[in-house]
Design a protein around this motif. Structure first.
Motif, PDB file in Angstrom:
ATOM      1  N   LEU A  46       0.856  -1.180   0.000  1.00 19.61           N
ATOM      2  CA  LEU A  46       0.000   0.000   0.000  1.00 19.61           C
ATOM      3  C   LEU A  46       0.888   1.225   0.000  1.00 19.61           C
ATOM      4  O   LEU A  46       1.747   1.377   0.873  1.00 19.61           O
ATOM      5  CB  LEU A  46      -0.907   0.022   1.235  1.00 19.61           C
ATOM      6  CG  LEU A  46      -1.729   1.306   1.423  1.00 19.61           C
ATOM      7  CD1 LEU A  46      -2.844   1.382   0.383  1.00 19.61           C
ATOM      8  CD2 LEU A  46      -2.301   1.393   2.829  1.00 19.61           C
ATOM      9  N   GLY A  47       0.707   2.097  -0.980  1.00 18.51           N
ATOM     10  CA  GLY A  47       1.446   3.338  -1.022  1.00 18.51           C
ATOM     11  C   GLY A  47       0.631   4.462  -0.404  1.00 18.51           C
ATOM     12  O   GLY A  47      -0.586   4.527  -0.594  1.00 18.51           O
ATOM     13  N   ILE A  48       1.288   5.327   0.355  1.00 15.89           N
ATOM     14  CA  ILE A  48       0.641   6.525   0.890  1.00 15.89           C
ATOM     15  C   ILE A  48       1.372   7.728   0.315  1.00 15.89           C
ATOM     16  O   ILE A  48       2.584   7.889   0.522  1.00 15.89           O
ATOM     17  CB  ILE A  48       0.660   6.553   2.425  1.00 15.89           C
ATOM     18  CG1 ILE A  48      -0.127   5.365   2.993  1.00 15.89           C
ATOM     19  CG2 ILE A  48       0.086   7.865   2.947  1.00 15.89           C
ATOM     20  CD1 ILE A  48      -0.203   5.334   4.504  1.00 15.89           C
ATOM     21  N   ILE A  49       0.650   8.555  -0.433  1.00 14.96           N
ATOM     22  CA  ILE A  49       1.260   9.699  -1.083  1.00 14.96           C
ATOM     23  C   ILE A  49       0.462  10.955  -0.758  1.00 14.96           C
ATOM     24  O   ILE A  49      -0.640  10.883  -0.217  1.00 14.96           O
ATOM     25  CB  ILE A  49       1.353   9.511  -2.611  1.00 14.96           C
ATOM     26  CG1 ILE A  49      -0.054   9.478  -3.245  1.00 14.96           C
ATOM     27  CG2 ILE A  49       2.126   8.235  -2.955  1.00 14.96           C
ATOM     28  CD1 ILE A  49      -0.030   9.484  -4.771  1.00 14.96           C
ATOM     29  N   GLY A  50       1.037  12.084  -1.103  1.00 11.32           N
ATOM     30  CA  GLY A  50       0.370  13.359  -0.891  1.00 11.32           C
ATOM     31  C   GLY A  50       1.389  14.473  -0.856  1.00 11.32           C
ATOM     32  O   GLY A  50       2.585  14.230  -0.634  1.00 11.32           O
ATOM     33  N   PRO A  51       0.968  15.703  -1.072  1.00  9.80           N
ATOM     34  CA  PRO A  51       1.892  16.841  -1.013  1.00  9.80           C
ATOM     35  C   PRO A  51       2.514  16.974   0.372  1.00  9.80           C
ATOM     36  O   PRO A  51       2.046  16.378   1.346  1.00  9.80           O
ATOM     37  CB  PRO A  51       0.986  18.045  -1.328  1.00  9.80           C
ATOM     38  CG  PRO A  51      -0.241  17.470  -1.956  1.00  9.80           C
ATOM     39  CD  PRO A  51      -0.414  16.110  -1.366  1.00  9.80           C
ATOM     40  N   ASN A  52       3.564  17.773   0.464  1.00  4.30           N
ATOM     41  CA  ASN A  52       4.170  18.046   1.772  1.00  4.30           C
ATOM     42  C   ASN A  52       3.122  18.622   2.719  1.00  4.30           C
ATOM     43  O   ASN A  52       2.336  19.486   2.344  1.00  4.30           O
ATOM     44  CB  ASN A  52       5.328  19.030   1.628  1.00  4.30           C
ATOM     45  CG  ASN A  52       6.529  18.425   0.944  1.00  4.30           C
ATOM     46  OD1 ASN A  52       6.748  17.216   1.032  1.00  4.30           O
ATOM     47  ND2 ASN A  52       7.306  19.240   0.251  1.00  4.30           N
ATOM     48  N   GLY A  53       3.121  18.114   3.947  1.00  2.00           N
ATOM     49  CA  GLY A  53       2.157  18.579   4.940  1.00  2.00           C
ATOM     50  C   GLY A  53       0.793  17.938   4.831  1.00  2.00           C
ATOM     51  O   GLY A  53      -0.144  18.364   5.506  1.00  2.00           O
ATOM     52  N   ALA A  54       0.694  16.880   4.026  1.00  2.00           N
ATOM     53  CA  ALA A  54      -0.610  16.242   3.813  1.00  2.00           C
ATOM     54  C   ALA A  54      -1.049  15.386   4.990  1.00  2.00           C
ATOM     55  O   ALA A  54      -2.224  15.045   5.113  1.00  2.00           O
ATOM     56  CB  ALA A  54      -0.574  15.391   2.545  1.00  2.00           C
ATOM     57  N   LEU A 238      -3.391  11.412   0.549  1.00  2.00           N
ATOM     58  CA  LEU A 238      -3.782  12.337   1.606  1.00  2.00           C
ATOM     59  C   LEU A 238      -3.550  13.765   1.150  1.00  2.00           C
ATOM     60  O   LEU A 238      -2.601  14.052   0.413  1.00  2.00           O
ATOM     61  CB  LEU A 238      -2.975  12.072   2.883  1.00  2.00           C
ATOM     62  CG  LEU A 238      -3.104  10.686   3.517  1.00  2.00           C
ATOM     63  CD1 LEU A 238      -2.224  10.595   4.758  1.00  2.00           C
ATOM     64  CD2 LEU A 238      -4.555  10.366   3.855  1.00  2.00           C
ATOM     65  N   ASN A 239      -4.398  14.662   1.607  1.00  2.00           N
ATOM     66  CA  ASN A 239      -4.242  16.082   1.308  1.00  2.00           C
ATOM     67  C   ASN A 239      -4.889  16.881   2.434  1.00  2.00           C
ATOM     68  O   ASN A 239      -6.061  16.672   2.755  1.00  2.00           O
ATOM     69  CB  ASN A 239      -4.895  16.433  -0.031  1.00  2.00           C
ATOM     70  CG  ASN A 239      -4.476  17.804  -0.529  1.00  2.00           C
ATOM     71  OD1 ASN A 239      -3.349  18.251  -0.288  1.00  2.00           O
ATOM     72  ND2 ASN A 239      -5.373  18.492  -1.203  1.00  2.00           N
ATOM     73  N   PHE A 240      -4.094  17.753   3.060  1.00  2.00           N
ATOM     74  CA  PHE A 240      -4.574  18.540   4.199  1.00  2.00           C
ATOM     75  C   PHE A 240      -5.182  17.649   5.284  1.00  2.00           C
ATOM     76  O   PHE A 240      -6.193  17.991   5.905  1.00  2.00           O
ATOM     77  CB  PHE A 240      -5.592  19.590   3.743  1.00  2.00           C
ATOM     78  CG  PHE A 240      -5.016  20.634   2.826  1.00  2.00           C
ATOM     79  CD1 PHE A 240      -4.066  21.531   3.292  1.00  2.00           C
ATOM     80  CD2 PHE A 240      -5.421  20.706   1.508  1.00  2.00           C
ATOM     81  CE1 PHE A 240      -3.529  22.495   2.452  1.00  2.00           C
ATOM     82  CE2 PHE A 240      -4.885  21.662   0.656  1.00  2.00           C
ATOM     83  CZ  PHE A 240      -3.937  22.558   1.132  1.00  2.00           C
ATOM     84  N   GLY A 241      -4.555  16.480   5.502  1.00  2.00           N
ATOM     85  CA  GLY A 241      -4.978  15.584   6.569  1.00  2.00           C
ATOM     86  C   GLY A 241      -6.178  14.724   6.258  1.00  2.00           C
ATOM     87  O   GLY A 241      -6.591  13.915   7.092  1.00  2.00           O
ATOM     88  N   LYS A 242      -6.734  14.875   5.067  1.00  2.00           N
ATOM     89  CA  LYS A 242      -7.916  14.098   4.697  1.00  2.00           C
ATOM     90  C   LYS A 242      -7.584  13.109   3.584  1.00  2.00           C
ATOM     91  O   LYS A 242      -6.653  13.318   2.809  1.00  2.00           O
ATOM     92  CB  LYS A 242      -9.046  15.028   4.254  1.00  2.00           C
ATOM     93  CG  LYS A 242      -9.542  15.950   5.363  1.00  2.00           C
ATOM     94  CD  LYS A 242     -10.687  16.822   4.879  1.00  2.00           C
ATOM     95  CE  LYS A 242     -11.198  17.724   6.001  1.00  2.00           C
ATOM     96  NZ  LYS A 242     -12.324  18.587   5.556  1.00  2.00           N
ATOM     97  N   GLN A 243      -8.373  12.045   3.530  1.00  2.00           N
ATOM     98  CA  GLN A 243      -8.174  11.026   2.505  1.00  2.00           C
ATOM     99  C   GLN A 243      -8.835  11.503   1.212  1.00  2.00           C
ATOM    100  O   GLN A 243     -10.053  11.569   1.099  1.00  2.00           O
ATOM    101  CB  GLN A 243      -8.786   9.700   2.959  1.00  2.00           C
ATOM    102  CG  GLN A 243      -8.391   8.520   2.098  1.00  2.00           C
ATOM    103  CD  GLN A 243      -8.670   7.202   2.814  1.00  2.00           C
ATOM    104  OE1 GLN A 243      -8.292   7.032   3.967  1.00  2.00           O
ATOM    105  NE2 GLN A 243      -9.329   6.293   2.134  1.00  2.00           N
ATOM    106  N   LEU A 244      -7.990  11.830   0.240  1.00  2.00           N
ATOM    107  CA  LEU A 244      -8.483  12.409  -0.999  1.00  2.00           C
ATOM    108  C   LEU A 244      -8.904  11.336  -2.003  1.00  2.00           C
ATOM    109  O   LEU A 244      -9.901  11.488  -2.707  1.00  2.00           O
ATOM    110  CB  LEU A 244      -7.393  13.292  -1.616  1.00  2.00           C
ATOM    111  CG  LEU A 244      -7.719  14.002  -2.920  1.00  2.00           C
ATOM    112  CD1 LEU A 244      -8.838  15.007  -2.706  1.00  2.00           C
ATOM    113  CD2 LEU A 244      -6.466  14.709  -3.459  1.00  2.00           C
ATOM    114  N   ALA A 245      -8.139  10.260  -2.068  1.00  2.00           N
ATOM    115  CA  ALA A 245      -8.439   9.182  -3.021  1.00  2.00           C
ATOM    116  C   ALA A 245      -7.833   7.892  -2.515  1.00  2.00           C
ATOM    117  O   ALA A 245      -6.884   7.899  -1.720  1.00  2.00           O
ATOM    118  CB  ALA A 245      -7.895   9.526  -4.402  1.00  2.00           C
ATOM    119  N   TYR A 246      -8.358   6.763  -2.994  1.00  2.00           N
ATOM    120  CA  TYR A 246      -7.931   5.446  -2.515  1.00  2.00           C
ATOM    121  C   TYR A 246      -8.260   4.411  -3.577  1.00  2.00           C
ATOM    122  O   TYR A 246      -9.421   4.253  -3.938  1.00  2.00           O
ATOM    123  CB  TYR A 246      -8.675   5.136  -1.214  1.00  2.00           C
ATOM    124  CG  TYR A 246      -8.260   3.882  -0.483  1.00  2.00           C
ATOM    125  CD1 TYR A 246      -9.163   2.841  -0.286  1.00  2.00           C
ATOM    126  CD2 TYR A 246      -6.984   3.746   0.028  1.00  2.00           C
ATOM    127  CE1 TYR A 246      -8.807   1.698   0.406  1.00  2.00           C
ATOM    128  CE2 TYR A 246      -6.618   2.612   0.733  1.00  2.00           C
ATOM    129  CZ  TYR A 246      -7.525   1.591   0.911  1.00  2.00           C
ATOM    130  OH  TYR A 246      -7.159   0.465   1.603  1.00  2.00           O
TER     131      TYR A 246
END
Length: 267
Positions: A46-54, A238-246
């Motif tokens: 499982l990969g977890i990605i997102g911008p810095n601070g996500a 993740l984005n801004f602490g929320k799950q954006l897509a999965y």
């Protein structure tokens, strides 16, 4: 064993090695993570990605009980939400951090022997009253440690050196080897490819694929998109602490919300 993904976006596996539901983290008034849910099965990445601070590292901190959080964390069907960080390792969940951390005064080989713990130590009673058996045990432990290191791309020429004296790429592989130790059911890796390129990146890719095929459940935070898209079975964005897509890597790549989060545009 390779387990094919039975996930669609937002779905949870019926037999996960690690299952996270409703994970939420507050740092004072700041919501670092809000209602995040994902799972990973044996033999899956499982990969977890997102911008810095996500919220990616906060997610790992929460899963490993290093910060206060709410939500449910299950390990092989057991609720471990209240299990302290120092007991999770014994249950099979292990983690490597972003920054390398070694015992620089010890050799590379001795670093792993320390991690192996009682497997490598004969004990005071045995050392005093049965020194031959104790010596043989240390020898066997050294052979086992050397074998593990080589499996993680840390070859024999580096074993007698201090970790600070080996190439950076090898240090990254050593950090994974130390996290894995004598074995793990679930292995969490925080940006293992940081600072890597070329041959080192390919070695890391091979290590991840080998662990997957050996049945380890891997959760990988990563900024190198080419790597994570090529090895992950599913990805949580993740984005801004929320799950954006999965979902599957192909679906994540095609998601306009993900492109907008990374590039600032949905076009």
């Amino acid at each position: 064993m390779v387990v094919e993904s039975v996930f669609s976006s937002g779905a949870l596996s019926s037999n996960p090695a690690l299952c996270v539901q409703g994970l939420t983290v507050h740092y004072g008034a700041l919501v670092a993570l809000s209602d995040v849910s994902w799972s990973v099965s044996p033999g899956e990445i499982l990969g977890i990605i997102g911008p810095n601070g996500a919220g990616k590292s906060s997610c790992f901190e929460a899963v490993t009980a290093l910060v206060a959080r709410t939500g449910t964390i299950s390990l092989n069907g057991r609720d471990v939400s209240d299990v302290p960080a120092y007991d999770l390792c014994a249950l099979g969940m292990k983690r490597a951090f972003q920054q390398n951390a070694f015992f620089d005064e010890l050799t590379v080989l001795d670093n792993l022997l320390v991690v192996l713990g009682d497997i490598a130590r004969p004990g005071l009673f045995s050392s005093i009253f049965n020194p031959i058996a104790a010596f043989k045990r240390r020898q066997l432990a050294s052979i086992r440690a050397a074998t593990i290191l080589k499996q993680f791309g840390v070859h024999e020429q580096y074993h007698p050196l201090s970790p600070k004296d080996i190439p950076y790429g090898v240090q990254r592989m050593l950090s994974i080897a130390l996290a894995f130790g004598s074995g793990a059911k679930v292995l969490l890796l925080d940006e293992p490819a940081a600072g890597l390129g070329g041959e080192d990146m390919e070695i890391l890719k091979q290590i991840l694929q080998r662990l997957k095929h050996e049945g380890v459940a891997l959760v990988v935070i990563e900024h190198h998109m080419d790597l994570i898209m090529s090895v992950a079975d599913r990805i949580c964005v993740l984005n801004f602490g929320k799950q954006l897509a999965y979902g599957a890597p192909q679906a994540i790549q095609a998601d306009s919300r993900v492109r907008e989060a990374y590039l600032g545009t949905s076009s």
